[in-house]
Design a protein around this motif. Structure first.
Motif, short mmCIF file in Angstrom:
data_model
loop_
_atom_site.label_atom_id
_atom_site.label_comp_id
_atom_site.label_asym_id
_atom_site.label_seq_id
_atom_site.Cartn_x
_atom_site.Cartn_y
_atom_site.Cartn_z
N PRO A 26 0.81 -1.22 0.00
CA PRO A 26 0.00 0.00 0.00
C PRO A 26 0.85 1.27 0.00
N ASP A 27 0.25 2.35 -0.50
CA ASP A 27 0.95 3.65 -0.54
C ASP A 27 1.37 4.12 0.84
N ARG A 28 0.64 3.71 1.86
CA ARG A 28 0.95 4.21 3.22
C ARG A 28 2.29 3.68 3.73
N PRO A 124 15.98 3.49 0.59
CA PRO A 124 15.46 2.27 1.22
C PRO A 124 13.95 2.26 1.36
N GLY A 125 13.42 1.08 1.61
CA GLY A 125 11.98 0.91 1.81
C GLY A 125 11.72 -0.19 2.83
N VAL A 126 10.45 -0.46 3.05
CA VAL A 126 10.05 -1.52 3.98
C VAL A 126 10.07 -2.84 3.21
N THR B 31 7.16 6.30 7.36
CA THR B 31 6.07 6.01 6.43
C THR B 31 4.82 6.82 6.79
N PRO B 32 3.96 7.11 5.81
CA PRO B 32 2.70 7.79 6.10
C PRO B 32 1.84 7.00 7.11
N ALA B 33 1.93 5.67 7.07
CA ALA B 33 1.15 4.87 8.03
C ALA B 33 1.58 5.17 9.46
#
Lengths: 264, 264
Positions: A26-28, A124-126, B31-33
């Motif tokens: 998801p974008d979030r 980086p990302g999740v 993150t936005p979340a």
């Protein structure tokens, strides 16, 4: 020994290439840093399902490709950056974990010398195992290994050896790329190797499409895991000897304590 | 086997507890979340330096604590959620990797039964090794292990055994918590154990405070790594036998190819 690249600015008048991670779904879960790169890019390059997640924007060229052509995709991105374009190469999850960043550096190493002088960065990302772990509790709360079962690029016996040693080290193990058309039984074989070392009641999490509308997360045991279906979008987490369930109404929480031997 | 928790909504009229990861440093990696959880929380609980990163907001209570009291902090958070508060427990990096999520589940397991019925969730984040890897290239581009050198909660001989087996498995190795006051030489000892198995010219990245103004990233070798200073905010990445440098003007890129044996 030397200081590494620390620049965060995006040059306005020169080409660049940034490999970004969109997170597992998801974008979030997309960081603001990644969103800023995508916003500033003239060209987006990636596997079709990832580029499809981004909004269409006038003046931005999207180069969607098949999953099997990572090196060609990396070369194409480098050529565009060399020509002055601002290129975002998109991966799911984190780009540095079984994803596009390694392909880009491989292309640089074997490509024209000029590519080494380009402005290349990674954002980086999740990665999928972190999101999968978060969904069920904290199974990665202690030492762990991340191993890809893909045998396109490494020998299967190396994979089995790594699984055995990781199990002997009593690490929690996250498996990426658990299935393939060429070797449909590889996950089953991996469970058999781990099951010879680790107890049958060891918790196993099979997390498919985490954070997406078709998410499906199963909690099972090493003894029964072979009966649960997995696909390319699944990440599998196998507990250590310490990983515990917390019974409650509904699905138990799964976590690995910070202390070793605390649960004994 | 069963479906795991998939709810994403934040209940408006009941207490909840969400363990969130702020990433390794800058806001652009949150993150936005996670931002949405913090925005909705009535109470923020965490180690002082993490809570200090959040903007002050009227009506929100910040409970900053020392680093050494994770379980007390977790219990306090659960008590507040049980009393109807909306609680964000903040960690640096990802909350599930050597951070607060495991402490919260440990508190739940050993706490009153009512805590198991609370709305508890974990929101993933970018863990330090991913950010460190991104800064230098793609050293985690192939199979890897994440091991904490903290011997507060596990025996030192277990840590050394894991390092040996991970080195024999030829995994890239990310080390968290590489130093402590109680055992100042543990990182040096870890390098010695790894150096007995892996070549002296294996690339080593020592990444301190990644993404923060005081970031300091050193690229060295296993043979020389013991001479580089590390502190509590440092994550150390030791390459596998496959990890490669790409020479260029300035600091080389470091990456681990996707294929095993490709560089030979």
């Amino acid at each position: 020994m030397s200081e590494a690249m620390t620049g965060d600015m995006i040059a306005e008048n020169a080409g660049w290439l940034v490999v970004v991670g969109l997170g597992p779904g998801p974008d979030r879960w997309i960081t603001p840093a990644v969103s800023a790169v995508i916003e500033a890019a003239t060209d987006i390059i990636g596997y079709g399902p990832y580029t499809a997640r981004l909004p269409v924007q006038p003046g931005r060229t999207v180069h969607a490709s098949d999953n099997r052509v990572e090196i060609e995709r990396a070369r194409h991105a480098l050529e565009l950056a060399g020509a002055g374009r601002r290129v975002a190469v998109v991966s799911g999850g984190d780009p540095g974990v079984f994803a596009m960043a390694a392909a880009v550096f491989e292309a640089i190493e074997h490509g024209p010398a000029a590519w080494r002088a380009l402005d290349i960065r990674v954002e980086p990302g999740v990665t999928a195992m972190l999101a999968a772990a978060a969904r069920v509790g904290a199974p990665l709360g202690h030492d762990f290994a991340a191993i890809s079962l893909s045998d396109n690029l490494k020998p299967w016996d190396i994979i089995l050896k790594r699984l055995r040693l990781a199990a002997e080290a009593d690490l929690v193990i996250a498996l990426y790329n658990p299935v393939s058309r060429a070797r449909p039984d590889k996950l089953r074989e991996a469970f058999a190797v781990l099951g010879a070392i680790r107890a049958g009641d060891t918790p196993v999490i099979m997390a498919r499409a985490v954070g997406r509308p078709d998410e499906r997360i199963a909690l099972t045991t090493l003894g029964e895991a072979a009966e649960v279906e997995a696909d390319m979008a699944t990440v599998v987490i196998i507990g250590s000897s310490e990983t515990r369930l917390i019974a409650r109404e509904g699905v138990p929480f799964v976590y690995t304590p910070r202390s070793y031997g605390a649960g004994r």
